[in-house]
Design an enzyme around this catalytic site. Sequence first.
Site, mmCIF file in Angstrom:
data_model
loop_
_atom_site.group_PDB
_atom_site.id
_atom_site.type_symbol
_atom_site.label_atom_id
_atom_site.label_comp_id
_atom_site.label_asym_id
_atom_site.label_seq_id
_atom_site.Cartn_x
_atom_site.Cartn_y
_atom_site.Cartn_z
ATOM 1 C CG HIS A 113 37.432 -28.129 26.316
ATOM 2 N ND1 HIS A 113 38.633 -28.767 26.446
ATOM 3 C CD2 HIS A 113 36.473 -29.091 26.365
ATOM 4 C CE1 HIS A 113 38.418 -30.077 26.587
ATOM 5 N NE2 HIS A 113 37.116 -30.299 26.544
ATOM 6 C CB CYS A 167 36.739 -31.346 29.715
ATOM 7 S SG CYS A 167 36.459 -32.854 28.821
ATOM 8 N NE ARG A 199 38.937 -41.251 27.173
ATOM 9 C CZ ARG A 199 38.230 -40.599 26.269
ATOM 10 N NH1 ARG A 199 37.500 -41.283 25.403
ATOM 11 N NH2 ARG A 199 38.229 -39.285 26.231
ATOM 12 C CG HIS A 244 33.503 -31.013 25.440
ATOM 13 N ND1 HIS A 244 34.300 -31.395 26.490
ATOM 14 C CD2 HIS A 244 32.313 -30.682 25.979
ATOM 15 C CE1 HIS A 244 33.613 -31.317 27.618
ATOM 16 N NE2 HIS A 244 32.402 -30.879 27.330
ATOM 17 C CG ASP A 295 40.123 -32.373 24.140
ATOM 18 O OD1 ASP A 295 39.098 -32.060 23.511
ATOM 19 O OD2 ASP A 295 40.102 -32.902 25.272
ATOM 20 C CD GLN A 339 40.504 -36.809 23.810
ATOM 21 O OE1 GLN A 339 40.687 -36.161 24.829
ATOM 22 N NE2 GLN A 339 39.319 -37.268 23.462
HETATM 23 ZN ZN LIG Z 1 36.185 -32.070 26.626
#
Ligand SMILES: [Zn+2]
Length: 669
Positions: free
Chosen positions: A402, A351, A380, A527, A400, A398
């Site tokens: 946004h 992010c 992580r 997200h 991912d 991910q």
């Molecule tokens: Zn995020």
Amino acid sequence: MIDRSPVIAPQPQVGSDHELTLTLPDGSERQVPAGTLPRDVVASIGAGLLRAAVAVQVDGEVQDLVTPLRRGGEFRVLTEKDAASLAVLRHSAAHMLATAVRRLRPRAKIGFGPAIEDGFYYDFEVEQPFTPEDLSAFEDEMRKVAQEKYSFVREEVNRADAERRFADDPLKLERLAELGDDEVISVYTDGPFVDLCRGPHVPDTSRVKHIKLMHTAAAYWRGDEHRQQLERIYGTAWFSKDELDAYLHRLEEAKRRDHRTLGKELDLFSVDQRVGPGLILWHPRGAIVRNEIETFERELILRHGYDLVYTPHITSEKLFEISGHLVNFRENMFGAMEVEGAAYRPKPMNCPGHICIYQAHQRSYRDLPLRFAEFGTVYRYERSGVLHGMLRVRGFTQDDAHVFCTPEQVDTEIERLLDLVDEMLRAFGYPYTVELSTRPDNALGAPEVWTDAEQTLARVLERRGQAYTIDAGGGAFYGPKLDFKLIDAIGRKWQGPTVQLDFNLPERFGLEYIGADNTPHRPVMLHRVLVGSMERFVGGLIEHYAGAFPLWLAPEQLRVIPITDEVRDAAAAVAARAKEAGLRVSLDDRAQTLNYRIAEAERLKTPYMAIVGKREAAAGTVALREHRLGREQKPHVMPVEELVRRLAEEVKTRALTASGTDQPAAGGD
Ligand SMILES: [Zn+2]
Ligand SMILES: [Zn+2]
């Protein structure tokens, strides 16, 4: 209801001097004195109902038939047909396990014995760990306890009495000492065994017939690694033999599908201790599966109006100071490395990077919505004890994205996201459920903003006729979210897409856009992930398909096998033609027997095998075998062009039915 802390919870003391009003399911009401036993209420409704009753539900709470009524409200009798009865059965089975263990190991000290999903456990403090032989002896003893038909007798006792009864059980005494002075202390006895417990339990031990003790595990007392280690015995209990058998079959299926075993057998991935635990090495065959998913998803999100971005794997620690991760997520982050006096860290989330791209320009309301997507690899820290194949790892990618939009655009953006999720999950044959998580106690931001956002999410779901459940208070502190759970081929639930509203990061980074009124405004940030972690998703897919991927995902789609050396060239021509059509094909012209080579292609769950003999070579045909049809099939002879057309079409449509189902009955693997 899963009874996670069944031992003792506060039970308000109420005098028995007043009347309670019970509302029965037919709407009729009964007045009973406080302290009346549910058993007596049920008996007054009918003797047959009393025989069928497992427990009752009063004002939403499950209690057993021998716990005095302390409040009124809706009164429902639970029988074996009610899902809520299972936890009562399983917790009762835990008592019976302790009963059996105490009979055979009188010196075992007892801990807790809750019902859990699909079963129960009980913790014991013993000198020697239990063996498999112990477990089967305990299971036999539990059956005896069932036959002996002991009632679960409840007594409410005073503290001194309880201390006396559990003088030999230090773990119980410890629990007892924590109970407040105003709490009811109850003990339950089944035959020779007495336990400190608040209930509920089934009426007697004969109700617990269909049980199995599964395995043992070491567990710290109350999960605290500084406390003593206990032996935990896991078991399961069901109301019918059919349900127990079905459950055990499901477990066997899960074992057959274990992605760690299949990952090795099918040469998809590995973990190498020299690389480090929880870090996945994708082998060529596994990389094909991942690449197909990424290619499909990339095409999908570009069609849905996303822009692709890339951000670095390590960034200055300052970025995570601004985002708050360094404070809130620190123990999950990998340690800092120093470069020219500045601290850098591997990113735990994408992010902040995407936010920096947003802020690289001044944004106008006319630019919004902006949708930035990245297959972003994050790192992580997870304790090594919880790592599990591809499902729980320390580094993962991910899918991912946004979305930055105006408050007015949230509604449409959620709608678009739900379309996207649906299209994505359908491609893999996953049915799914949706959960809306709402405002927690520690929420950030004004309650009105939350309510508004929650209503938007609910409204969009309802408009689409999408069923959902609500996890009240289950949202993150920075915004409500939608969680999608995938249901796999054997009915298990997997974590799927999430859509998360965020009121926090736009504030922390001071995100802005210039509105139509020419003044700065704060955008809304969403997200979202579709597969979540590519590692976990592919691990899940391996189990969902039992390793037999649908053709579009299969690492090797077609294997061409010449029966003899004479027809090798004809077979090579078939392979070349299939390759030209874009299929992943190999030629197995080794000097092994035909049966050996077919067995090997089957072992790798290769969806199609094209066998070429003299007749086929002369006619320009192949004899096609399909993995999903198993060993006893009669190969289907078809022209090479038809084979190529058929397979290419199956790939193009990403069909799930042709080879995407692995039927153990026919497949025999
Ligand atoms: Zn995020
Ligand atoms: Zn109990």
